[in-house]
Design an enzyme around this catalytic site. Structure first.
Site, short mmCIF file in Angstrom:
data_model
loop_
_atom_site.label_atom_id
_atom_site.label_comp_id
_atom_site.label_asym_id
_atom_site.label_seq_id
_atom_site.Cartn_x
_atom_site.Cartn_y
_atom_site.Cartn_z
N PHE A 1 12.53 -131.29 13.84
CA PHE A 1 11.26 -131.62 12.52
C PHE A 1 10.87 -129.81 12.25
CE2 PHE A 1 11.90 -135.75 12.82
CZ PHE A 1 12.35 -136.19 11.58
N LEU A 2 11.45 -128.56 13.38
CA LEU A 2 11.21 -127.97 13.44
C LEU A 2 11.30 -127.01 12.28
CD1 LEU A 2 13.23 -125.38 13.75
CD2 LEU A 2 12.89 -126.21 16.29
N CYS B 1 17.95 -125.70 5.15
CA CYS B 1 17.92 -127.65 5.09
C CYS B 1 18.14 -127.98 3.99
CB CYS B 1 17.26 -128.52 6.40
SG CYS B 1 16.99 -127.67 8.00
P1 NAD Z 1 22.95 -122.49 13.23
O1 NAD Z 1 23.81 -122.38 12.68
O2 NAD Z 1 21.90 -121.55 13.80
O3 NAD Z 1 23.37 -122.80 15.19
C1 NAD Z 1 24.33 -123.54 15.30
C2 NAD Z 1 25.49 -123.09 16.48
O4 NAD Z 1 25.91 -124.01 17.01
C3 NAD Z 1 26.21 -121.55 16.19
O5 NAD Z 1 25.57 -120.62 17.09
C4 NAD Z 1 27.66 -121.78 16.53
O6 NAD Z 1 28.20 -120.93 17.12
C5 NAD Z 1 27.50 -122.91 17.35
N1 NAD Z 1 28.39 -123.69 17.76
C6 NAD Z 1 28.93 -124.63 16.31
N2 NAD Z 1 30.45 -125.56 16.60
C7 NAD Z 1 30.00 -125.45 18.58
C8 NAD Z 1 30.64 -125.91 20.41
N3 NAD Z 1 31.78 -127.14 19.09
N4 NAD Z 1 30.20 -125.68 21.18
C9 NAD Z 1 29.31 -124.98 21.07
N5 NAD Z 1 28.11 -124.24 20.27
C10 NAD Z 1 28.54 -124.58 18.81
O7 NAD Z 1 22.44 -124.10 13.07
P2 NAD Z 1 20.67 -124.36 13.31
O8 NAD Z 1 19.91 -124.30 12.01
O9 NAD Z 1 20.17 -124.61 14.60
O10 NAD Z 1 21.10 -125.95 12.92
C11 NAD Z 1 22.17 -127.03 14.07
C12 NAD Z 1 21.30 -128.24 13.16
O11 NAD Z 1 19.83 -128.77 12.84
C13 NAD Z 1 21.76 -128.48 11.15
O12 NAD Z 1 22.78 -129.89 11.50
C14 NAD Z 1 20.82 -128.38 10.98
O13 NAD Z 1 20.82 -128.69 9.85
C15 NAD Z 1 19.49 -128.98 11.73
N6 NAD Z 1 18.05 -128.24 11.87
C16 NAD Z 1 17.79 -127.25 11.61
C17 NAD Z 1 16.66 -126.17 11.36
C18 NAD Z 1 16.34 -125.00 10.93
O14 NAD Z 1 14.88 -124.61 10.73
N7 NAD Z 1 17.34 -124.30 11.30
C19 NAD Z 1 15.10 -127.47 11.18
C20 NAD Z 1 15.42 -128.97 12.08
C21 NAD Z 1 16.90 -129.74 11.72
#
Ligand code: NAD
Length: 436
Positions: free
Chosen positions: A152-153, A263
């Site tokens: 939830f960050l 999100c």
């Molecule tokens: P992001 O796109 O910033 O990062 C995802 C990373 O995963 C990328 O660096 C990508 O290269 C890597 N990746 C993809 N496939 C991979 C694999 N098989 N092995 C290793 N690395 C791999 O995404 P994010 O913003 O960090 O979001 C990640 C998840 O968390 C999403 O489901 C998002 O909805 C959720 N989320 C995001 C936030 C936010 O504020 N960004 C907050 C809460 C939840």
């Protein structure tokens, strides 16, 4: 305890750095070679307050590592967090789970000894069970449990949110994995953080329900602001009057150009798709998705109208490009709706953002990205404040006089002090505030 983060984006990197600060040995893995090479040198791929110092501190302590290598790290892991992206699938609004399922296949291949596989990515109801199936199918002897632990960050305050969360949601299937998760979050015991243990599907739905509810709240106050403009009343008073009611609360009652970010847009769409699959109605969320899209698309009309109907060859200065302050994340930012339209109508667009200009320049063409606020505003016919970075809040007639060519100030965040613009030579527009 050895923790592996699969995916080193906003969530994986922040969570990994914070878990290492808790005292665990953490390896953050990613498929992006450049990202990992840079992180090994202490170069942080995103802008997030306090992240750089936390990462470097824990690299130095030896508790935080970065790697491309999966086999050896997964083998020795006690817990593997899946933190890969789940973007909206092109065309239908469903979450694209290909990264999650690829990660599950990789985990299955290398698992060795009892391991807890935790999904931190936001995934539709039923995904954790599918992860379990994938691993079981590929590695029938593997000893593991699956857990859903949605994150939830908030970008811009991610470290604080992770270290002092309002709550932790943990979906699981048995006592063994519950005891394990309790150990992982034990450091938060000091802050009396509530931990809700529930089943896998409920944990997954709590994340979508929470984000969709916040999107509804934002859209509600945005619609009230539309009404306030017709009634010549002040949305700030309405929001304050509503927010003082503890049942409503004052958070997420700030009118704006429409929500964006990585999100809310994708999670509201994904919830609607899940409900459709189960023949349930989420008509409230559907209406919000449609309204928010329309709102962002109509920003250009507002600018044209406030500039007297013609913007060709006018210099328009955009203040703020990221979807909110405190981040360089451009995903679904309102600036991506507004700026291309201004350019299509042949305005000259200059833009400034304290941290997001580099990311924005990959997505927006024909924009002059100014080095500082003054250069951005110089000789401008109109200023549009799109992201409420605190350094924009002090703009006033005094520091704008002599710099601007025109007198139109459009504040889509209600961040400026309207009193300072009274009786001046500037026309200040703020959302839902009637005549100023
Ligand atoms: P992001 O796109 O910033 O990062 C995802 C990373 O995963 C990328 O660096 C990508 O290269 C890597 N990746 C993809 N496939 C991979 C694999 N098989 N092995 C290793 N690395 C791999 O995404 P994010 O913003 O960090 O979001 C990640 C998840 O968390 C999403 O489901 C998002 O909805 C959720 N989320 C995001 C936030 C936010 O504020 N960004 C907050 C809460 C939840």
């Amino acid at each position: 305890m050895n923790i592996v983060m699969l995916g080193t984006g906003y969530v994986g990197l922040v969570s990994g750095a914070c878990f290492s600060e808790f005292g665990f040995n953490v390896t953050c893995i990613d498929t992006d070679r450049l990202k990992i090479e840079n992180l090994k040198k202490g170069i942080i791929p995103i802008y997030e307050p306090e992240l750089e110092s936390l990462v470097n501190k824990n690299i130095t302590s030896g508790r935080l590592k970065f790697s491309l290598e999966k086999k050896e790290n997964i083998k020795i892991a006690d817990a593997i967090f899946i933190a890969v992206g789940t973007p909206a699938r092109r065309g239908d609004g469903n979450a694209d789970l290909s990264f999650v399922f690829d990660a599950a296949e990789e985990i299955a291949e290398y698992l060795d000894g009892y391991t807890v596989i935790v999904t931190k990515s936001t995934v539709p109801v039923g995904t954790s069970l599918k992860i379990k199936e994938i691993i079981r199918r590929k590695n029938s002897k593997a000893s593991f449990d699956v857990v859903s632990n949605p994150e939830f960050l908030r970008e811009g305050s991610a470290i604080e949110d992770f270290m002092r969360p309002n709550r932790i949601i943990v979906g699981l299937e048995n006592k063994r994995s519950q005891d394990f998760m309790a150990r992982i979050y034990k450091p938060l015991f000091l802050f009396e953080t509530p931990i809700l243990y529930t089943d896998l599907k409920s944990a997954e739905l709590i994340k979508y329900a929470s984000n969709s509810f916040l999107a509804v709240k934002i859209s509600f106050i945005n619609q009230m602001s539309d009404l306030c403009e017709k009634l010549d009343t002040d949305i700030n008073d309405i929001a304050r009057g509503m927010g003082l009611d503890k049942r409503i609360g004052d958070k997420f009652l700030h009118p704006g150009p429409g929500y964006g970010g990585s999100c809310f847009p994708k999670d509201t769409n994904a919830l609607v798709q899940t409900a459709k699959q189960y023949n349930a109605s989420t008509s409230i969320v559907e209406a919000v998705v449609e309204y928010n899209e329309k709102r962002k698309k109509s920003l250009v009309n507002k600018v044209v109208k406030l500039m007297g109907g013609e913007i060709k060859n006018k210099k328009i200065s955009i203040l703020g490009l990221s979807f909110k302050p405190g981040t360089d994340d451009m995903r679904e930012s309102p600036s991506l709706d507004l700026i291309p339209e201004l350019i299509r109508l042949q305005a000259k667009v200059s833009a400034f953002d304290p941290v997001a200009s580099k990311e924005a320049s990959k997505l927006l063409k024909k924009v002059n990205f100014a080095k500082n606020l003054q250069d951005c505003i110089k000789d401008s016919d109109c200023i549009v404040l799109l992201t409420e970075w605190s350094e924009f809040r002090s703009l006033s007639p005094r520091n704008l006089s002599g710099l601007m060519n025109g007198n139109c100030i459009i504040d889509f965040r209600n961040a400026l002090d309207p009193k300072s613009f009274l009786n001046g030579k500037f026309n200040l527009y703020q959302i839902g505030r009637g005549k100023i």
